[in-house]
Motif scaffolding. Sequence first.
Motif, PDB file in Angstrom:
ATOM      1  N   THR A 274       0.798  -1.223   0.000  1.00  0.00           N
ATOM      2  CA  THR A 274       0.000   0.000   0.000  1.00  0.00           C
ATOM      3  C   THR A 274       0.830   1.273   0.000  1.00  0.00           C
ATOM      4  N   SER A 275       2.048   1.214   0.530  1.00  0.00           N
ATOM      5  CA  SER A 275       2.853   2.436   0.677  1.00  0.00           C
ATOM      6  C   SER A 275       4.313   2.180   0.304  1.00  0.00           C
ATOM      7  N   PRO A 276       4.581   1.741  -0.926  1.00  0.00           N
ATOM      8  CA  PRO A 276       5.968   1.434  -1.295  1.00  0.00           C
ATOM      9  C   PRO A 276       6.885   2.646  -1.240  1.00  0.00           C
ATOM     10  N   ALA A 277       6.354   3.848  -1.489  1.00  0.00           N
ATOM     11  CA  ALA A 277       7.196   5.043  -1.449  1.00  0.00           C
ATOM     12  C   ALA A 277       7.697   5.310  -0.034  1.00  0.00           C
ATOM     13  N   ASP A 278       6.855   5.084   0.968  1.00  0.00           N
ATOM     14  CA  ASP A 278       7.280   5.282   2.359  1.00  0.00           C
ATOM     15  C   ASP A 278       8.366   4.288   2.743  1.00  0.00           C
ATOM     16  N   VAL A 279       8.215   3.059   2.293  1.00  0.00           N
ATOM     17  CA  VAL A 279       9.225   2.036   2.571  1.00  0.00           C
ATOM     18  C   VAL A 279      10.546   2.428   1.924  1.00  0.00           C
ATOM     19  N   THR A 280      10.485   2.841   0.670  1.00  0.00           N
ATOM     20  CA  THR A 280      11.694   3.232  -0.049  1.00  0.00           C
ATOM     21  C   THR A 280      12.386   4.414   0.628  1.00  0.00           C
ATOM     22  N   GLU A 281      11.611   5.399   1.058  1.00  0.00           N
ATOM     23  CA  GLU A 281      12.193   6.583   1.683  1.00  0.00           C
ATOM     24  C   GLU A 281      12.955   6.237   2.959  1.00  0.00           C
ATOM     25  N   LEU A 282      12.402   5.338   3.760  1.00  0.00           N
ATOM     26  CA  LEU A 282      13.087   4.981   4.997  1.00  0.00           C
ATOM     27  C   LEU A 282      14.369   4.208   4.709  1.00  0.00           C
ATOM     28  N   ILE A 283      14.333   3.333   3.719  1.00  0.00           N
ATOM     29  CA  ILE A 283      15.540   2.600   3.337  1.00  0.00           C
ATOM     30  C   ILE A 283      16.618   3.565   2.848  1.00  0.00           C
ATOM     31  N   LEU A 284      16.222   4.553   2.064  1.00  0.00           N
ATOM     32  CA  LEU A 284      17.176   5.547   1.586  1.00  0.00           C
ATOM     33  C   LEU A 284      17.800   6.306   2.746  1.00  0.00           C
ATOM     34  N   ARG A 285      17.013   6.607   3.749  1.00  0.00           N
ATOM     35  CA  ARG A 285      17.558   7.290   4.927  1.00  0.00           C
ATOM     36  C   ARG A 285      18.585   6.416   5.632  1.00  0.00           C
ATOM     37  N   ALA A 286      18.258   5.163   5.773  1.00  0.00           N
ATOM     38  CA  ALA A 286      19.196   4.249   6.421  1.00  0.00           C
ATOM     39  C   ALA A 286      20.472   4.094   5.608  1.00  0.00           C
ATOM     40  N   ALA A 287      20.360   4.267   4.289  1.00  0.00           N
ATOM     41  CA  ALA A 287      21.520   4.166   3.411  1.00  0.00           C
ATOM     42  C   ALA A 287      22.306   5.473   3.345  1.00  0.00           C
ATOM     43  N   GLY A 288      21.842   6.507   4.059  1.00  0.00           N
ATOM     44  CA  GLY A 288      22.527   7.787   4.051  1.00  0.00           C
ATOM     45  C   GLY A 288      22.166   8.668   2.884  1.00  0.00           C
TER      46      GLY A 288
END
Length: 327
Positions: A274-288
């Motif tokens: 339902t919210s793939p963009a939110d998942v992607t954004e958090l992963i990007l944050r964790a990746a710096g």
Amino acid sequence: MAHIRRALARRALPLAVLLPAAALMAAGPSLASEGGGGAAPADGTSGSGKPTIVLVHGYWADASGWDRIVESLQARGYPVVATANPLRSLSGDADYLAARLKTIEGPVVLVGHSYGGAVITNAAAGNANVESLVYIAGFAPDKGETAFQLAAKYPGSRVTDDPDAPVPTALNAVPLGGAVTNVDLYLKPEKFGEVFLSDRLDANRTRVLAATQRPATAASGNEPTRAVAWKTIPSWYLVATDDRTIGTDNLRFMAERAKATTVEVDAPHAVMETSPADVTELILRAAGDSRPSLAETGTSGRTAVLGGAAVLAVAAGTVITVRARRT
């Protein structure tokens, strides 16, 4: 614990804004750098210095559940591995993932959904290449805890409505032979939409996901955690606020205990659907790979400086635009 709130609106800026915004490129990650220049190399390693993102699914799903997240990350130049999770035993699944991680060169951001969170918690321990853990509505157990224990800590899970039932009432048990407890657990098709998806998807998609679900053994959810990677590796956590599988309060408990950087999203347990963009954004944050579209409370000094610079850049661009119109 820092809480990230998703920006509610994104507006296109005038071209003039790009001129002062160029100053930000030397200070931190930029939107231009996120494009990545194409898909990741096929061998699972990065030629651009970006960490490899390893995605681990949980119960009643498989690696294809990450498809939209994989596509987004690869478009930004990240090498991605959406690995299979056997769902047989916590120790065996963690050992399998640990072996897979050893084949990946360079830094790793390790992401786990649901039971996949318990797997990454065990598998990442002692692996110096794993620089970030990301829990997507996932279990983050402490040593000696089981997934089933954590799901029952606070109300919210709808996997069963009878705690004394030998098999949770939303599940079908398929005997595998031997001990009575040696069973595979499936979500009942008629319960799949409610429990896994919080009735957020249309009936056709729900039926497809229910028909293609991968089962997990009862043993995997009852096996105690041996190692706890979140005690030594920085962690990020997405709390689904309508989680009916693990339960939202249980997610919040684990996120807070792990001192994870946390985002809350109005989503079901299967938040990737339902919210793939939110998942992607958090992963990007964790990746710096921070992006201006993410606003963080309790920001660090560096983040605050970048935020202030961004405001000045927008203001300067606006002035340029106004002057241009006047002339």
